[in-house]
Design an enzyme around this catalytic site. Structure first.
Site, short mmCIF file in Angstrom:
data_model
loop_
_atom_site.label_atom_id
_atom_site.label_comp_id
_atom_site.label_asym_id
_atom_site.label_seq_id
_atom_site.Cartn_x
_atom_site.Cartn_y
_atom_site.Cartn_z
N GLY A 13 48.87 78.26 72.66
CA GLY A 13 47.98 77.57 73.62
C GLY A 13 46.88 78.41 74.21
CB SER A 19 44.30 79.82 78.03
OG SER A 19 43.33 79.10 77.33
CG ASP A 64 46.09 70.47 64.50
OD1 ASP A 64 46.87 70.03 65.38
OD2 ASP A 64 45.17 69.81 64.01
CB ILE A 92 50.13 72.93 73.55
CG1 ILE A 92 49.84 74.27 72.86
CG2 ILE A 92 49.48 71.79 72.79
CD1 ILE A 92 50.39 74.39 71.46
CB ALA A 95 45.41 62.94 77.51
CE1 TYR A 155 47.69 66.30 84.51
CE2 TYR A 155 49.94 65.49 84.56
CZ TYR A 155 49.03 66.46 84.22
OH TYR A 155 49.45 67.58 83.55
CE LYS A 162 51.65 68.74 81.28
NZ LYS A 162 51.66 69.70 80.17
CB THR A 193 42.53 75.88 82.37
OG1 THR A 193 43.09 74.58 82.54
CG2 THR A 193 43.37 76.91 83.08
CG LEU A 194 38.74 73.72 77.49
CD1 LEU A 194 37.28 73.83 77.89
CD2 LEU A 194 38.97 74.35 76.11
CB ALA A 195 43.90 71.65 79.67
P1 NAD Z 1 43.93 75.28 78.22
O1 NAD Z 1 42.90 74.28 77.84
O2 NAD Z 1 43.53 76.70 78.27
O3 NAD Z 1 45.22 75.16 77.27
C1 NAD Z 1 45.55 73.96 76.60
C2 NAD Z 1 45.79 74.39 75.17
O4 NAD Z 1 46.24 73.29 74.36
C3 NAD Z 1 44.50 74.90 74.51
O5 NAD Z 1 44.71 76.21 74.02
C4 NAD Z 1 44.28 73.94 73.38
O6 NAD Z 1 43.65 74.51 72.24
C5 NAD Z 1 45.73 73.55 73.08
N1 NAD Z 1 45.80 72.40 72.18
C6 NAD Z 1 45.32 71.14 72.36
N2 NAD Z 1 45.51 70.42 71.22
C7 NAD Z 1 46.14 71.25 70.34
C8 NAD Z 1 46.60 71.09 69.01
N3 NAD Z 1 46.47 69.93 68.34
N4 NAD Z 1 47.19 72.15 68.39
C9 NAD Z 1 47.35 73.33 69.05
N5 NAD Z 1 46.93 73.53 70.31
C10 NAD Z 1 46.33 72.50 70.95
O7 NAD Z 1 44.46 74.79 79.64
P2 NAD Z 1 45.75 75.25 80.49
O8 NAD Z 1 45.51 74.70 81.84
O9 NAD Z 1 45.99 76.68 80.31
O10 NAD Z 1 46.91 74.37 79.85
C11 NAD Z 1 48.12 74.93 79.37
C12 NAD Z 1 49.30 74.08 79.79
O11 NAD Z 1 49.46 74.16 81.20
C13 NAD Z 1 49.15 72.59 79.47
O12 NAD Z 1 50.41 72.08 79.07
C14 NAD Z 1 48.79 72.01 80.81
O13 NAD Z 1 49.10 70.63 80.93
C15 NAD Z 1 49.65 72.87 81.70
N6 NAD Z 1 49.30 72.83 83.13
C16 NAD Z 1 48.05 73.17 83.53
C17 NAD Z 1 47.73 73.11 84.89
C18 NAD Z 1 46.34 73.43 85.36
O14 NAD Z 1 46.01 73.07 86.51
N7 NAD Z 1 45.51 74.10 84.58
C19 NAD Z 1 48.71 72.72 85.82
C20 NAD Z 1 49.99 72.41 85.36
C21 NAD Z 1 50.28 72.46 84.01
#
Ligand code: NAD
Length: 268
Positions: A13, A19, A64, A92, A95, A155, A162, A193-195
């Site tokens: 991820g 990230s 992937d 990872i 949506a 969300y 989740k 973050t990006l997500a």
């Molecule tokens: P991020 O965008 O850096 O990470 C999300 C990752 O998912 C990316 O690296 C993306 O390439 C990967 N991804 C998406 N589709 C994919 C696929 N088909 N194959 C492989 N990888 C794939 O953002 P983040 O915030 O670091 O998210 C990481 C986790 O943390 C996620 O599960 C997110 O829901 C969770 N999270 C984030 C937050 C927040 O506020 N940022 C809070 C709670 C939980």
């Protein structure tokens, strides 16, 4: 001596330096683990490779997670590179934009499947592929959010994903317990973050968060990464099937701190 000395870890991820997965990879490296990272595909590669080079990571592989053959291939590569794997991190989620922007009841069938496939099933598939490599037991960790337990406006389908991810984590913990493999989740507060940028209202939520949190602070990638170190180290040897909140205490509140919100409004 680091808390993860002698352990081999694969972290899925990493998209860029923001990230959560990247913070986890760095914290694992700091604690002495032999770390490998994975990214979604060619689009991410130009950002991920330079990060990996900074830490001198040798195992940097695309995967992937919607593709079973790619999951099989990366597990095979991890076996060849590490021999044994001790730690698996699943960070990872995805949506479709429409399914986050529209009211939840308008979630499309396709969007529902996509969110569940990438954000939930991928954890089951990766866990299955890596379990045979955990020959001396191990630890698996996934990342979740409180929107899987309670309604977080905007969300939407990701909240449902989740909830399913947390349930999957518990079933995996049950299956793998006899093998000495622990499976846990970290429920993180909002982090830029990006997500997160795809979640409507995230900026407001992020800004408001420290006012609502008992600890009156934001949550950083490093805070989450340190919790991941704990969950993947022998310090948590008897912890499995657990959701660990790293959210400055927001989840304990039954009602928002209205005085704090008033102060925020007056500041604005
Ligand atoms: P991020 O965008 O850096 O990470 C999300 C990752 O998912 C990316 O690296 C993306 O390439 C990967 N991804 C998406 N589709 C994919 C696929 N088909 N194959 C492989 N990888 C794939 O953002 P983040 O915030 O670091 O998210 C990481 C986790 O943390 C996620 O599960 C997110 O829901 C969770 N999270 C984030 C937050 C927040 O506020 N940022 C809070 C709670 C939980």
């Amino acid at each position: 001596m680091g808390l993860l000395e002698g352990k081999n870890a694969v972290v899925f991820g990493v998209a860029n330096k923001y990230s959560i997965a990247w913070a986890i990879a760095q914290a694992f490296h700091r604690e002495g683990a032999n770390v490998g990272i994975s990214y979604a595909g060619p689009v991410m590669e130009k950002r991920v490779r330079p990060l990996a080079e900074k830490l001198g990571l040798e195992f940097v592989e695309p995967c992937d997670v919607t593709q079973d053959d790619q999951i099989e291939a990366i597990a095979q590569k991890a076996k060849e590179h590490f021999g044994r794997v001790d730690i698996l991190v699943h960070s990872i989620a995805y949506a479709e934009r429409d399914d986050l922007m529209n009211p939840f009841y308008q979630t499309s069938r396709k969007g529902f499947h996509t969110a569940m496939d990438i954000s939930v099933y991928s954890f089951i598939a990766l866990a299955r592929a890596f379990q045979p490599l955990m020959t001396e037991g191990g630890a698996m960790v996934t990342l979740t959010y409180y929107g899987g337990e309670k309604v977080a406006p905007g969300y939407n389908v990701m909240g449902v994903a989740k909830a399913a991810l947390e349930a999957s984590m518990r079933y995996l913990a049950y299956n793998f317990g006899p093998m000495g493999i622990r499976v846990n989740a970290i429920s993180a507060g909002p982090i830029k973050t990006l997500a997160a940028s795809g979640v409507p209202g995230f900026r407001t939520m992020h800004k408001t968060f420290p006012y609502l949190a008992p600890l009156k602070q934001p949550v950083s990638q490093e805070d989450v990464a340190n919790a991941a170190v704990f969950l993947c180290s022998d310090l948590s040897a008897k912890v499995t099937g657990h959701v660990l909140f790293v959210d400055c205490g927001v989840n304990i509140m039954a009602f928002p701190d209205l005085e704090a919100l008033k102060a925020l409004q007056e500041e604005a």
